[in-house]
Design a protein around this motif. Structure first.
Motif, mmCIF file in Angstrom:
data_model
loop_
_atom_site.group_PDB
_atom_site.id
_atom_site.type_symbol
_atom_site.label_atom_id
_atom_site.label_comp_id
_atom_site.label_asym_id
_atom_site.label_seq_id
_atom_site.Cartn_x
_atom_site.Cartn_y
_atom_site.Cartn_z
ATOM 1 N N ILE A 69 0.610 -1.029 0.304
ATOM 2 C CA ILE A 69 -0.067 -0.045 -0.690
ATOM 3 C C ILE A 69 0.605 1.323 -0.142
ATOM 4 O O ILE A 69 1.688 1.322 0.730
ATOM 5 N N GLU A 70 0.723 1.806 -0.888
ATOM 6 C CA GLU A 70 1.592 3.702 -1.016
ATOM 7 C C GLU A 70 0.504 4.736 -0.746
ATOM 8 O O GLU A 70 -0.551 4.393 -1.208
ATOM 9 N N LYS B 108 -3.110 4.505 4.814
ATOM 10 C CA LYS B 108 -2.742 3.419 4.571
ATOM 11 C C LYS B 108 -3.080 2.355 5.554
ATOM 12 O O LYS B 108 -3.588 1.083 5.189
ATOM 13 N N GLU B 109 -2.325 2.918 6.853
ATOM 14 C CA GLU B 109 -3.457 1.860 7.675
ATOM 15 C C GLU B 109 -4.820 0.811 7.498
ATOM 16 O O GLU B 109 -5.151 0.223 7.773
ATOM 17 N N ALA C 229 -5.306 -1.037 4.923
ATOM 18 C CA ALA C 229 -4.615 -2.671 5.249
ATOM 19 C C ALA C 229 -5.417 -3.156 6.566
ATOM 20 O O ALA C 229 -5.749 -4.154 5.921
ATOM 21 N N ASP D 119 4.538 -1.578 8.734
ATOM 22 C CA ASP D 119 4.210 -0.466 8.321
ATOM 23 C C ASP D 119 5.262 0.538 8.233
ATOM 24 O O ASP D 119 6.392 0.582 8.986
ATOM 25 N N GLU D 120 5.697 1.198 6.969
ATOM 26 C CA GLU D 120 6.627 2.060 6.913
ATOM 27 C C GLU D 120 7.445 0.653 6.493
ATOM 28 O O GLU D 120 8.680 0.845 7.020
ATOM 29 N N THR E 97 3.571 -1.546 4.216
ATOM 30 C CA THR E 97 2.507 0.417 3.580
ATOM 31 C C THR E 97 4.261 0.900 3.136
ATOM 32 O O THR E 97 5.180 0.616 4.784
ATOM 33 N N THR E 98 4.264 2.539 2.780
ATOM 34 C CA THR E 98 5.322 2.610 2.166
ATOM 35 C C THR E 98 4.774 3.802 2.164
ATOM 36 O O THR E 98 4.182 4.438 0.736
ATOM 37 N N ASN E 99 5.716 5.315 2.569
ATOM 38 C CA ASN E 99 5.278 6.533 1.921
ATOM 39 C C ASN E 99 6.593 6.984 1.349
ATOM 40 O O ASN E 99 6.181 8.442 0.805
#
Length: 490
Positions: A173-174, A181-182, A185, A246-247, A286-288
């Motif tokens: 998830i970008e 994003k969470e 998820a 996460d991240e 997830t990643t920002n």
């Protein structure tokens, strides 16, 4: 759980290449509780539908390049499923049959009867409302119920979440920080067959360097100083369920190799142990950051990226779904009032215009905090512009955002007739060029001044001043119609 909020006004999108017909339809539909947006062709209509929720489309059958039925097919392809009313001066039986088969809600023949047009639009609005309620009622766990707003990008994301949830593949998830994003998820897990099983979250950016491996895989007694007993890690706790990394872009390089083994083999050892443990875990990351750029820089393993990037979901920034700002802000106002023990507060129309003018680099999280601050500081039941911190609302887009926004909407000016006309060749008068650009932006956005300002890279107040101080209207009748639509929806 965030649920849908009924919009106080419907949005009716009128598409007709005839200036006089657009003006007439705007006058006919203005008495309805609706925001009437008028555009001249199908490309401009598609631009409007991509940036705001539309409840009903009223389109001419015969237009340059694309017909009304062509527009209907394109809207359906983009996931915009709303009642569609077709207007024609060629009322043949064949056309009526084609329209009915295409799912047109009403087929109106010129010359138009004003009361008949209003009745058809009002009935179509009600039809759309009932269909939305039925869709929500059929599936109370639909991810659409987790998001406020009904913009096309949100609808597309919800559809992608539903499809991804039914597989066992790894999901990446970008999205920028604060986009939710969470929440995405959690929706993937809750809609999957594993919904009753564990869902374990690990924030890769928040764990101390020396404890990341232990937190993920666990450790044996005596593995390091202070390890007094064996402890299970996140992967063990998540066995048979899902785990959220996460991240994931913040994961240390040496740990990425061990993570690759878990993704490939679903096996690992505890820190300080030799026993190989196998788990059945659905992995969501997830990643920002753009992991492809991180791979190019050597900060992230290419093989791990390919293992993570099986099903990719992109959460749009708030500036790409500005139409969702109003329902989000209203929801956060109710939420903050409850949390702080305040009476229920509403947001004034002036304040909503201010909020919609922001680009919100902090996205939904930033908007939530701005509304919460206003609720705490307000001394009455209505939140006014002065209750919001104007210095923190990014109404004037930063250069990077401005260029990105122009690139994202580069088709809009080309879609409008006003842009095609532009200033005459050899006419280097700056005021003339400015009027042509403003007219093009207004027509491309269906008269929405906030969106037009964003296209032009201006603050909405700056655009309003330019419009107010002009001695003559913007060139071209369509812009006048569009501006009228904006005034009707203000």
């Amino acid at each position: 759980m965030i649920t849908h909020e009924t919009r106080p006004m419907s949005t009716v999108l009128v598409v007709d290449d005839d200036d006089d017909v657009r003006r007439a339809l705007h006058r006919v539909l203005t008495p309805l509780p609706a925001d009437v947006v008028c555009v001249a062709d199908a490309p401009a209509a598609l631009q409007v539908s991509r940036h705001r929720a539309v409840d009903v489309v009223v389109a001419d059958y015969k237009m340059p390049d694309l017909t009304g039925l062509d527009l209907l097919a394109l809207l359906r392809k983009e996931g915009v499923s709303v009642p569609f009313i077709l207007i024609t001066g060629y009322g043949t039986v064949d056309n009526a049959i084609r329209a009915t088969r295409a799912g047109v809600a009403a087929f109106l023949q010129k010359p138009l009867d004003p009361s008949g047009v209003r009745g058809a639009v009002a009935q179509a609005v009600e039809q759309g409302r009932i269909e939305r309620e039925l869709r929500v009622g059929r599936d109370a766990t639909s991810p659409a119920r987790r998001f406020l707003g009904d913009t096309p990008v949100v609808r597309r994301l919800c559809g992608q979440i539903e499809r991804a949830a039914q597989s066992t593949s790894t999901v990446l998830i970008e999205g920028e920080s604060g986009t939710g994003k969470e929440l995405v998820a959690q929706a993937v897990h809750d809609l999957s067959p594993r919904r009753q099983l564990p869902f374990v979250r690990i924030n890769c950016a928040a764990l101390p360097d020396g404890l990341v491996e232990s937190a993920l895989f666990g450790h044996e007694r005596g593995a390091f100083t202070g390890a007094m007993r064996r402890v299970d890690g996140a992967f063990t706790r998540a066995n048979t369920g899902s785990i959220l990394l996460d991240e994931v872009s913040e994961m240390r390089p040496e740990l990425q190799a061990k993570m690759l083994r878990v993704l490939q083999e679903r096996e690992f050892e505890r820190v300080g142990g030799s026993e190989v443990l196998q788990v059945d875990v659905r992995i969501i990351a997830t990643t920002n950051r753009d992991l492809r750029l991180a791979v190019d820089r050597g900060d992230f393993r290419q093989d791990l990226y390919y293992r993570l990037n099986v099903l990719r979901l992109r959460v749009p920034p708030l500036r790409d779904r500005i139409a969702d700002v109003v329902p989000l802000a209203r929801y956060f106002a109710v939420q903050a009032a409850v949390a702080h023990g305040r009476a229920e507060q509403t947001i004034s129309e002036e304040a909503l215009v201010l909020l919609q003018a922001g680009l919100w680099p902090g996205n939904v999280r930033e908007l939530k905090h701005a509304v919460e601050r206003a609720v705490v500081l307000a001394d009455g039941p209505v939140l006014l512009p002065e209750h919001f911190d104007l210095d923190t609302i990014s109404a004037e887009p930063p250069p990077a955002h401005r260029e990105a926004h122009r690139e994202a909407h580069h088709e809009a000016p080309r879609a409008s007739h006003a842009a095609a006309r532009g200033p005459a060749p050899g006419d280097f008068n700056l005021a003339t060029a400015e009027r042509a650009l403003i007219a093009a932006a207004l027509e491309a956005t269906g008269g929405n001044r906030t969106q037009a300002a964003h296209l032009l890279g201006l603050h909405p107040r700056t655009l309003r001043k330019k419009l107010n101080r002009r001695d003559d209207p913007a060139p071209g009748g369509p812009a006048d119609d569009a501006a009228g639509g904006a005034r009707a929806g203000a």
